[in-house]
Write a protein that holds these residues in place. Structure first.
Motif, PDB file in Angstrom:
ATOM      1  N   VAL A   1      12.584 -10.626  -5.775  1.00 18.16           N
ATOM      2  CA  VAL A   1      12.528  -9.658  -4.679  1.00 18.16           C
ATOM      3  C   VAL A   1      11.412 -10.076  -3.725  1.00 18.16           C
ATOM      4  O   VAL A   1      10.244 -10.134  -4.099  1.00 18.16           O
ATOM      5  CB  VAL A   1      12.265  -8.232  -5.204  1.00 18.16           C
ATOM      6  CG1 VAL A   1      12.047  -7.271  -4.043  1.00 18.16           C
ATOM      7  CG2 VAL A   1      13.430  -7.777  -6.065  1.00 18.16           C
ATOM      8  N   THR A   2      11.780 -10.363  -2.483  1.00 19.09           N
ATOM      9  CA  THR A   2      10.802 -10.816  -1.492  1.00 19.09           C
ATOM     10  C   THR A   2      10.470  -9.753  -0.454  1.00 19.09           C
ATOM     11  O   THR A   2       9.457  -9.844   0.227  1.00 19.09           O
ATOM     12  CB  THR A   2      11.337 -12.052  -0.751  1.00 19.09           C
ATOM     13  OG1 THR A   2      12.495 -11.681   0.012  1.00 19.09           O
ATOM     14  CG2 THR A   2      11.715 -13.157  -1.740  1.00 19.09           C
ATOM     15  N   GLY A   3      11.347  -8.776  -0.307  1.00 22.01           N
ATOM     16  CA  GLY A   3      11.177  -7.765   0.731  1.00 22.01           C
ATOM     17  C   GLY A   3      11.981  -8.074   1.974  1.00 22.01           C
ATOM     18  O   GLY A   3      12.214  -7.209   2.825  1.00 22.01           O
TER      19      GLY A   3
ATOM     20  N   ILE B   1       7.478  -5.668  -9.813  1.00 25.98           N
ATOM     21  CA  ILE B   1       8.514  -6.114  -8.887  1.00 25.98           C
ATOM     22  C   ILE B   1       9.041  -7.463  -9.382  1.00 25.98           C
ATOM     23  O   ILE B   1       8.254  -8.393  -9.574  1.00 25.98           O
ATOM     24  CB  ILE B   1       7.964  -6.281  -7.458  1.00 25.98           C
ATOM     25  CG1 ILE B   1       7.353  -4.969  -6.943  1.00 25.98           C
ATOM     26  CG2 ILE B   1       9.063  -6.775  -6.525  1.00 25.98           C
ATOM     27  CD1 ILE B   1       8.326  -3.882  -6.649  1.00 25.98           C
TER      28      ILE B   1
ATOM     29  N   GLU C   1       4.774  -5.759   3.421  1.00 27.24           N
ATOM     30  CA  GLU C   1       5.512  -6.534   2.410  1.00 27.24           C
ATOM     31  C   GLU C   1       5.641  -5.762   1.110  1.00 27.24           C
ATOM     32  O   GLU C   1       6.715  -5.748   0.478  1.00 27.24           O
ATOM     33  CB  GLU C   1       4.807  -7.867   2.168  1.00 27.24           C
ATOM     34  CG  GLU C   1       4.882  -8.823   3.350  1.00 27.24           C
ATOM     35  CD  GLU C   1       4.064 -10.084   3.139  1.00 27.24           C
ATOM     36  OE1 GLU C   1       3.312 -10.138   2.126  1.00 27.24           O
ATOM     37  OE2 GLU C   1       4.160 -11.005   3.977  1.00 27.24           O
ATOM     38  N   ASP C   2       4.573  -5.112   0.697  1.00 30.15           N
ATOM     39  CA  ASP C   2       4.606  -4.328  -0.544  1.00 30.15           C
ATOM     40  C   ASP C   2       5.589  -3.160  -0.428  1.00 30.15           C
ATOM     41  O   ASP C   2       6.362  -2.879  -1.355  1.00 30.15           O
ATOM     42  CB  ASP C   2       3.213  -3.796  -0.878  1.00 30.15           C
ATOM     43  CG  ASP C   2       2.259  -4.890  -1.336  1.00 30.15           C
ATOM     44  OD1 ASP C   2       2.755  -5.967  -1.722  1.00 30.15           O
ATOM     45  OD2 ASP C   2       1.031  -4.659  -1.304  1.00 30.15           O
TER      46      ASP C   2
ATOM     47  N   LYS D   1       9.239  -4.416  -0.550  1.00 36.06           N
ATOM     48  CA  LYS D   1       9.681  -4.775  -1.901  1.00 36.06           C
ATOM     49  C   LYS D   1      10.049  -3.523  -2.704  1.00 36.06           C
ATOM     50  O   LYS D   1      11.054  -3.512  -3.434  1.00 36.06           O
ATOM     51  CB  LYS D   1       8.593  -5.559  -2.624  1.00 36.06           C
ATOM     52  CG  LYS D   1       8.373  -6.964  -2.068  1.00 36.06           C
ATOM     53  CD  LYS D   1       7.239  -7.670  -2.801  1.00 36.06           C
ATOM     54  CE  LYS D   1       7.000  -9.057  -2.235  1.00 36.06           C
ATOM     55  NZ  LYS D   1       5.887  -9.761  -2.914  1.00 36.06           N
ATOM     56  N   ASN D   2       9.262  -2.476  -2.550  1.00 35.22           N
ATOM     57  CA  ASN D   2       9.568  -1.240  -3.269  1.00 35.22           C
ATOM     58  C   ASN D   2      10.844  -0.590  -2.739  1.00 35.22           C
ATOM     59  O   ASN D   2      11.638  -0.031  -3.505  1.00 35.22           O
ATOM     60  CB  ASN D   2       8.386  -0.274  -3.181  1.00 35.22           C
ATOM     61  CG  ASN D   2       7.289  -0.595  -4.176  1.00 35.22           C
ATOM     62  OD1 ASN D   2       7.377  -0.264  -5.348  1.00 35.22           O
ATOM     63  ND2 ASN D   2       6.245  -1.270  -3.706  1.00 35.22           N
TER      64      ASN D   2
END
Length: 250
Positions: free
Chosen positions: A7-9, A3, A29-30, A33-34
């Protein structure tokens, strides 16, 4: 998958962020971001977007927004069976009808235009907003063409939205589809008129209407610099577009 640091989400839509609140904070959060990466890449690198969607799906398959993103990524990669399954899952979870036109278009992609036509007559279509109804009309016309029913496709696209002079997000695509159907039917004069109207509405170049219009006009653009002549005599000869009366595109 990696990532980028920028990119912070937090870039995701607030409604999606609210859906992710059901997850533990770090996991949310993960996933966010995706999902950002899916949205960022889906137009320019659909294969990359698909990869990030699979990661998000593995992390949070019970979130409707994740299933929807996975559907869009699969759709962009012409994986229609997978896209249809994800769109159906997202619809079951959310209860919305927004994905109905895309689901019907997946049926077309799977070689089942009759199924797409069945969906066009379903009650869900009446629940769509204006953009969704126009999209459904486009899918229906495409299904008619898939079945060799060109005249029916042309009639399907004839609508108040097509006749309107107001430019909406769907206007260019609707006019283009109508022009393309007319051209396929051999109605070149009408096709030219509607390709020109599509060009007027297509401010961001989402269609190749300008190229189709030039083709109908018999205009062929050639390189301004002929490398072979430039190498032989050291000169650069500029060439204008070929006049259709003097020998344009065949």
């Amino acid at each position: 998958m990696p990532i980028p640091e920028d990119v912070t989400g937090d870039e995701i839509d607030k409604d999606v962020r609210q859906e992710l609140q059901s997850l533990p904070k770090t996991l949310a959060e993960d996933v966010a971001k995706n999902l950002v990466m899916v949205a960022r890449l889906i137009d320019e690198d659909p294969e990359g977007a698909y990869g990030y969607s699979k990661v998000a799906l593995r992390l949070a398959s019970r979130v409707a927004a994740v299933r929807e993103a996975a559907g869009f990524a699969a759709y962009a990669n012409q994986k229609y069976a997978e896209a249809l399954a994800e769109f159906r899952a997202a619809r079951r979870m959310s209860g919305g009808v927004e994905l109905w036109p895309l689901m019907a278009d997946c049926e077309r992609g799977l070689g089942r235009p009759e199924k797409a036509l069945d969906m066009a007559g379903a009650s869900e279509v009446h629940k769509l907003d204006k953009a969704g109804q126009v999209e459904m009309r486009l899918v229906t016309a495409g299904a008619r063409r898939d079945m060799g029913q060109l005249d029916a496709a042309i009639v399907t696209l004839q609508s108040p939205e097509l006749a309107s002079n107001a430019v909406q997000p769907w206007t260019a695509r609707l006019r283009y589809a109508y022009a393309d159907a007319l051209a396929a039917a051999g109605r070149q004069g009408e096709a030219r008129e509607w390709f020109a109207k599509a060009v007027e509405a297509d401010k961001d170049g989402s269609t190749d209407a300008s190229d189709r219009l030039a083709e109908l006009d018999g205009v062929e653009f050639v390189d301004a610099f002929d490398e072979s002549e430039g190498e032989s005599d050291g000169s650069r000869d500029e060439q204008a577009p070929v006049d259709p009366e003097e020998g344009g595109k065949e």
